[in-house]
Design an enzyme around this catalytic site. Structure first.
Site, PDB file in Angstrom:
ATOM      1  N   ASP A 152       1.075  -1.012  -0.165  1.00 15.02           N
ATOM      2  CA  ASP A 152      -0.094  -0.152  -0.225  1.00 15.02           C
ATOM      3  C   ASP A 152       0.799   1.266  -0.187  1.00 15.02           C
ATOM      4  O   ASP A 152       2.048   1.236   0.666  1.00 15.02           O
ATOM      5  CB  ASP A 152      -1.028   0.070   1.280  1.00 15.02           C
ATOM      6  CG  ASP A 152      -2.071   0.917   1.226  1.00 15.02           C
ATOM      7  OD1 ASP A 152      -3.218   0.691   1.225  1.00 15.02           O
ATOM      8  OD2 ASP A 152      -2.105   2.200   0.699  1.00 15.02           O
ATOM      9  N   ASN A 205      -3.957   6.938   0.413  1.00 11.09           N
ATOM     10  CA  ASN A 205      -5.463   7.036   0.949  1.00 11.09           C
ATOM     11  C   ASN A 205      -5.925   6.640   2.261  1.00 11.09           C
ATOM     12  O   ASN A 205      -6.822   6.132   2.534  1.00 11.09           O
ATOM     13  CB  ASN A 205      -6.448   7.016  -0.268  1.00 11.09           C
ATOM     14  CG  ASN A 205      -7.058   7.991  -0.852  1.00 11.09           C
ATOM     15  OD1 ASN A 205      -6.851   9.248  -0.397  1.00 11.09           O
ATOM     16  ND2 ASN A 205      -7.277   7.688  -2.030  1.00 11.09           N
ATOM     17  N   LYS A 246     -10.504   5.978  -5.743  1.00  8.95           N
ATOM     18  CA  LYS A 246     -11.842   5.552  -5.719  1.00  8.95           C
ATOM     19  C   LYS A 246     -13.122   6.599  -5.598  1.00  8.95           C
ATOM     20  O   LYS A 246     -14.077   6.371  -5.519  1.00  8.95           O
ATOM     21  CB  LYS A 246     -12.045   4.566  -4.822  1.00  8.95           C
ATOM     22  CG  LYS A 246     -11.628   4.639  -3.350  1.00  8.95           C
ATOM     23  CD  LYS A 246     -12.391   4.237  -1.963  1.00  8.95           C
ATOM     24  CE  LYS A 246     -13.407   4.749  -1.882  1.00  8.95           C
ATOM     25  NZ  LYS A 246     -14.339   4.142  -0.637  1.00  8.95           N
ATOM     26  N   SER A 304     -17.047  -3.006  -8.627  1.00  4.92           N
ATOM     27  CA  SER A 304     -17.945  -2.050  -8.125  1.00  4.92           C
ATOM     28  C   SER A 304     -19.371  -2.178  -9.056  1.00  4.92           C
ATOM     29  O   SER A 304     -19.175  -2.255 -10.152  1.00  4.92           O
ATOM     30  CB  SER A 304     -17.581  -0.521  -8.075  1.00  4.92           C
ATOM     31  OG  SER A 304     -18.592   0.146  -7.789  1.00  4.92           O
ATOM     32  N   THR A 327     -20.888   0.139  -9.618  1.00  7.26           N
ATOM     33  CA  THR A 327     -20.936   1.448 -10.605  1.00  7.26           C
ATOM     34  C   THR A 327     -20.700   0.842 -11.955  1.00  7.26           C
ATOM     35  O   THR A 327     -21.312   1.747 -12.963  1.00  7.26           O
ATOM     36  CB  THR A 327     -19.726   2.555 -10.250  1.00  7.26           C
ATOM     37  OG1 THR A 327     -20.034   3.627 -10.705  1.00  7.26           O
ATOM     38  CG2 THR A 327     -18.469   2.002 -10.673  1.00  7.26           C
ATOM     39  N   TYR A 362     -13.809   7.022 -12.980  1.00  6.12           N
ATOM     40  CA  TYR A 362     -13.477   6.151 -11.833  1.00  6.12           C
ATOM     41  C   TYR A 362     -14.448   4.861 -12.171  1.00  6.12           C
ATOM     42  O   TYR A 362     -13.516   3.752 -12.235  1.00  6.12           O
ATOM     43  CB  TYR A 362     -14.022   6.576 -10.449  1.00  6.12           C
ATOM     44  CG  TYR A 362     -14.482   5.434  -9.444  1.00  6.12           C
ATOM     45  CD1 TYR A 362     -15.795   4.798  -9.488  1.00  6.12           C
ATOM     46  CD2 TYR A 362     -13.443   4.804  -8.805  1.00  6.12           C
ATOM     47  CE1 TYR A 362     -15.771   3.960  -8.304  1.00  6.12           C
ATOM     48  CE2 TYR A 362     -13.671   3.830  -8.117  1.00  6.12           C
ATOM     49  CZ  TYR A 362     -14.916   3.314  -7.945  1.00  6.12           C
ATOM     50  OH  TYR A 362     -15.150   2.221  -7.006  1.00  6.12           O
ATOM     51  N   LYS A 408     -12.850   0.688 -13.421  1.00 14.32           N
ATOM     52  CA  LYS A 408     -13.416  -0.565 -12.930  1.00 14.32           C
ATOM     53  C   LYS A 408     -13.838  -1.258 -14.210  1.00 14.32           C
ATOM     54  O   LYS A 408     -13.409  -2.586 -14.069  1.00 14.32           O
ATOM     55  CB  LYS A 408     -14.441  -0.405 -11.920  1.00 14.32           C
ATOM     56  CG  LYS A 408     -14.099   0.221 -10.652  1.00 14.32           C
ATOM     57  CD  LYS A 408     -12.988  -0.589  -9.747  1.00 14.32           C
ATOM     58  CE  LYS A 408     -12.700   0.124  -8.331  1.00 14.32           C
ATOM     59  NZ  LYS A 408     -11.723  -0.771  -7.692  1.00 14.32           N
ATOM     60  N   PHE A 447     -21.548  -3.295  -3.573  1.00 13.76           N
ATOM     61  CA  PHE A 447     -22.701  -2.513  -3.655  1.00 13.76           C
ATOM     62  C   PHE A 447     -22.181  -1.257  -2.531  1.00 13.76           C
ATOM     63  O   PHE A 447     -20.939  -0.578  -2.984  1.00 13.76           O
ATOM     64  CB  PHE A 447     -23.919  -3.050  -3.351  1.00 13.76           C
ATOM     65  CG  PHE A 447     -24.447  -3.676  -4.605  1.00 13.76           C
ATOM     66  CD1 PHE A 447     -23.921  -4.640  -5.150  1.00 13.76           C
ATOM     67  CD2 PHE A 447     -25.431  -2.848  -5.441  1.00 13.76           C
ATOM     68  CE1 PHE A 447     -24.208  -5.226  -6.435  1.00 13.76           C
ATOM     69  CE2 PHE A 447     -25.618  -3.423  -6.716  1.00 13.76           C
ATOM     70  CZ  PHE A 447     -25.211  -4.536  -7.170  1.00 13.76           C
ATOM     71  N   ASN A 448     -22.968  -0.836  -1.836  1.00 12.26           N
ATOM     72  CA  ASN A 448     -22.312   0.381  -0.790  1.00 12.26           C
ATOM     73  C   ASN A 448     -21.681  -0.227   0.709  1.00 12.26           C
ATOM     74  O   ASN A 448     -22.724  -0.275   1.389  1.00 12.26           O
ATOM     75  CB  ASN A 448     -23.340   1.365  -0.668  1.00 12.26           C
ATOM     76  CG  ASN A 448     -23.573   2.083  -1.925  1.00 12.26           C
ATOM     77  OD1 ASN A 448     -23.985   1.242  -2.823  1.00 12.26           O
ATOM     78  ND2 ASN A 448     -23.461   3.298  -2.041  1.00 12.26           N
ATOM     79  N   ASN A 498     -18.841   9.996   0.560  1.00  9.76           N
ATOM     80  CA  ASN A 498     -19.896   9.063   0.616  1.00  9.76           C
ATOM     81  C   ASN A 498     -20.963   9.373   1.779  1.00  9.76           C
ATOM     82  O   ASN A 498     -20.444  10.041   2.577  1.00  9.76           O
ATOM     83  CB  ASN A 498     -19.094   7.493   0.694  1.00  9.76           C
ATOM     84  CG  ASN A 498     -18.512   6.963  -0.417  1.00  9.76           C
ATOM     85  OD1 ASN A 498     -17.387   6.679  -0.179  1.00  9.76           O
ATOM     86  ND2 ASN A 498     -18.940   7.370  -1.451  1.00  9.76           N
ATOM     87  N   LEU A 499     -22.152   8.754   1.573  1.00 12.95           N
ATOM     88  CA  LEU A 499     -22.787   9.413   2.647  1.00 12.95           C
ATOM     89  C   LEU A 499     -22.806   8.914   4.259  1.00 12.95           C
ATOM     90  O   LEU A 499     -22.941   9.732   4.939  1.00 12.95           O
ATOM     91  CB  LEU A 499     -24.294   8.532   2.243  1.00 12.95           C
ATOM     92  CG  LEU A 499     -25.561   8.868   3.093  1.00 12.95           C
ATOM     93  CD1 LEU A 499     -26.060  10.412   3.019  1.00 12.95           C
ATOM     94  CD2 LEU A 499     -26.716   8.085   2.758  1.00 12.95           C
TER      95      LEU A 499
HETATM   96  C1  WQD Z   1     -25.300   7.113  -1.615  1.00  5.15           C
HETATM   97  C2  WQD Z   1     -26.293   7.826  -1.653  1.00  5.15           C
HETATM   98  C3  WQD Z   1     -26.165   9.826  -2.834  1.00  5.15           C
HETATM   99  C4  WQD Z   1     -23.489  11.879   0.150  1.00  5.15           C
HETATM  100  C5  WQD Z   1     -20.249   5.764  -4.851  1.00  5.15           C
HETATM  101  C6  WQD Z   1     -19.505   5.097  -5.878  1.00  5.15           C
HETATM  102  C7  WQD Z   1     -19.428   3.606  -5.758  1.00  5.15           C
HETATM  103  C8  WQD Z   1     -18.414   3.496  -4.402  1.00  5.15           C
HETATM  104  C9  WQD Z   1     -19.460   3.874  -3.311  1.00  5.15           C
HETATM  105  C10 WQD Z   1     -16.081   3.562  -4.318  1.00  5.15           C
HETATM  106  C11 WQD Z   1     -26.619   8.442  -3.074  1.00  5.15           C
HETATM  107  C12 WQD Z   1     -26.638  10.080  -1.330  1.00  5.15           C
HETATM  108  C13 WQD Z   1     -24.443  10.847  -0.651  1.00  5.15           C
HETATM  109  C14 WQD Z   1     -24.106  13.133   0.589  1.00  5.15           C
HETATM  110  C15 WQD Z   1     -26.442  12.425  -0.083  1.00  5.15           C
HETATM  111  N1  WQD Z   1     -17.318   4.147  -4.514  1.00  5.15           N
HETATM  112  N2  WQD Z   1     -25.946  11.289  -0.576  1.00  5.15           N
HETATM  113  N3  WQD Z   1     -25.643  13.128   0.541  1.00  5.15           N
HETATM  114  O1  WQD Z   1     -22.825   7.369  -4.987  1.00  5.15           O
HETATM  115  O2  WQD Z   1     -23.878   4.906  -4.454  1.00  5.15           O
HETATM  116  O3  WQD Z   1     -21.415   5.158  -4.726  1.00  5.15           O
HETATM  117  O4  WQD Z   1     -19.566   5.323  -3.541  1.00  5.15           O
HETATM  118  O5  WQD Z   1     -15.956   2.465  -3.583  1.00  5.15           O
HETATM  119  O6  WQD Z   1     -18.506   2.919  -6.763  1.00  5.15           O
HETATM  120  O7  WQD Z   1     -20.283   5.106  -7.124  1.00  5.15           O
HETATM  121  O8  WQD Z   1     -22.327   6.154  -2.823  1.00  5.15           O
HETATM  122  O9  WQD Z   1     -22.215   7.189  -0.438  1.00  5.15           O
HETATM  123  O10 WQD Z   1     -21.761   8.682  -2.469  1.00  5.15           O
HETATM  124  O11 WQD Z   1     -24.138   7.748  -2.063  1.00  5.15           O
HETATM  125  O12 WQD Z   1     -27.674  12.523  -0.528  1.00  5.15           O
HETATM  126  O13 WQD Z   1     -23.676  14.073   1.257  1.00  5.15           O
HETATM  127  O14 WQD Z   1     -26.373   8.850  -0.652  1.00  5.15           O
HETATM  128  O15 WQD Z   1     -26.937  10.900  -3.651  1.00  5.15           O
HETATM  129  O16 WQD Z   1     -27.922   8.333  -3.252  1.00  5.15           O
HETATM  130  P1  WQD Z   1     -22.636   5.950  -4.353  1.00  5.15           P
HETATM  131  P2  WQD Z   1     -22.687   7.357  -1.937  1.00  5.15           P
END
Ligand code: WQD
Length: 341
Positions: free
Chosen positions: A31, A35, A84, A124, A126, A148, A152, A177-178, A198-199
């Site tokens: 690594d 990150n 990523k 992913s 994605t 990105y 993949k 997935f997530n 990410n959320l």
């Molecule tokens: C999840 C949901 C947003 C942030 C991406 C990549 C995937 C992987 C994971 C790397 C969505 C919503 C998010 C925020 C929000 N990446 N959201 N407010 O976009 O599904 O996937 O990240 O490994 O390959 O595509 O994940 O967590 O960004 O978003 O409303 O501040 O939360 O719109 O619906 P995502 P996310």
């Protein structure tokens, strides 16, 4: 069996390392710590009581990779290493292509040179782009809309071509997935740099009072409450999926592809309210504009992984939220808290 884990100091990799060591594998981690933190390696060693051989190198340094393979008797590789962040990839596509694609090519060339032809690749969901229907099965059409995601998909395509040219390879493409949550010890977890994309890590910062509110990216999607729906999976469930994939490769299956999700979708508001319930704290949010490139709904059909790997996610959303919050409370500043002297 000795496994090389690229990107092995990262979020999903560190949780996979715990499961690998627990299953009796020896692991070598490479690594570049761009990150991630070396502290996660130390934490995993403390958690498992086992040693990890660590090389601070980039997968783009072919000579360094060669020296690792020459020195260590690697028998299989789990390839996590890669940039990523979707948004960042749109600003710096060349950096993403160079690091993710060229790094993978160097890795594969060195694996071939040393006769190591068992590979688990961190792909992913994605790669499915905007799915025509739900849930998503592995035979759905593939399309991407950001650099990105394109790396993949291009790596998947390279691996499919490599396998067509040399059927001695055994390759598992795992489409995540997530991933959210953390090891229940709170010792390892997600530690994004800066403001999280990410959320879940974003929500945790709001819950901890570090950010004012969660911006909910749109509430006009075709979903039950209008906010985006995703298939959130506990990172430890994701990790155990990698152990099952490694076991599968030992049966010489050739190239296999699996969705690693739960098969259930939750909306942004459901995630926020579930975390509020679990941590007994209000989490302020505001509905804001959609994020460019986002899709409304995405969740997996997980039948294939269950039938062919004997794997399924078992941890529910409450546990994902509890473990995520526990990690945040024990490590308010991520791994910076635990840097060894
Ligand atoms: C999840 C949901 C947003 C942030 C991406 C990549 C995937 C992987 C994971 C790397 C969505 C919503 C998010 C925020 C929000 N990446 N959201 N407010 O976009 O599904 O996937 O990240 O490994 O390959 O595509 O994940 O967590 O960004 O978003 O409303 O501040 O939360 O719109 O619906 P995502 P996310």
């Amino acid at each position: 069996m000795k496994v090389l884990v690229t990107g092995g100091a990262g979020f999903i990799a560190s949780h996979t390392n715990v499961e690998l060591l627990g299953a009796g594998y020896d692991i070598v981690v490479v690594d570049n710590l761009a990150n991630s933190s070396k502290e996660s390696i130390r934490r995993v060693e403390r958690l498992t009581g086992k040693k990890i051989t660590f090389y601070e190198e980039s997968i783009c340094d072919e000579k360094a990779l060669d020296e690792i393979f020459a020195k260590e008797q690697i028998e299989a590789v789990i390839h996590f290493a890669g940039l990523k962040a979707v948004g960042e990839s749109c600003e710096k596509p060349l950096e993403y292509f160079d690091n993710n694609l060229c790094g993978t090519i160097y890795l594969l060339k060195v694996m071939k040179k040393y006769g190591v032809k068992s590979l688990v690749f961190s792909s992913s969901a994605t790669v499915y782009g905007l799915p025509e229907k739900l849930p998503i099965t592995e035979d759905f059409p593939l399309s991407v809309s950001n650099p990105y995601g394109r790396t993949k998909l291009m790596i998947e395509d390279m691996l499919r071509d490599l396998y067509q040219a040399d059927k001695e390879w055994n390759i598992a493409l795992l489409r995540y997935f997530n991933p959210i949550g953390a090891h229940e010890s709170g010792e390892i977890g997600e530690d994004p740099n800066g403001i999280p994309n990410n959320l879940m890590p974003y929500i945790l910062k709001v819950a901890a009072g570090e950010l004012d509110y969660v911006g909910v990216f749109g509430d006009d999607y075709n979903t039950p409450d209008g906010t985006g729906v995703r298939d959130y999976i506990h990172v430890v469930d994701l990790a155990t999926g990698h152990i099952k994939a490694l076991e599968k490769l030992q049966q010489n299956p050739g190239l296999v592809t699996y969705n690693l999700g739960t098969g259930k979708g939750y909306s942004v508001l459901e995630i926020i309210h579930n975390l509020e319930k679990v941590i007994k704290k209000q989490i302020p949010y505001k509905i804001v504009e959609r994020r460019p490139g986002d899709i409304g709904s995405c969740y997996a059909d997980v039948t294939k992984a269950k039938e062919e790997l004997g794997w399924e996610a078992v941890k529910e959303l409450d546990k994902m939220c509890q473990d995520a919050w526990n990690w945040k409370c024990k490590n308010p500043n991520g791994y910076q808290d635990g840097q060894a002297e």
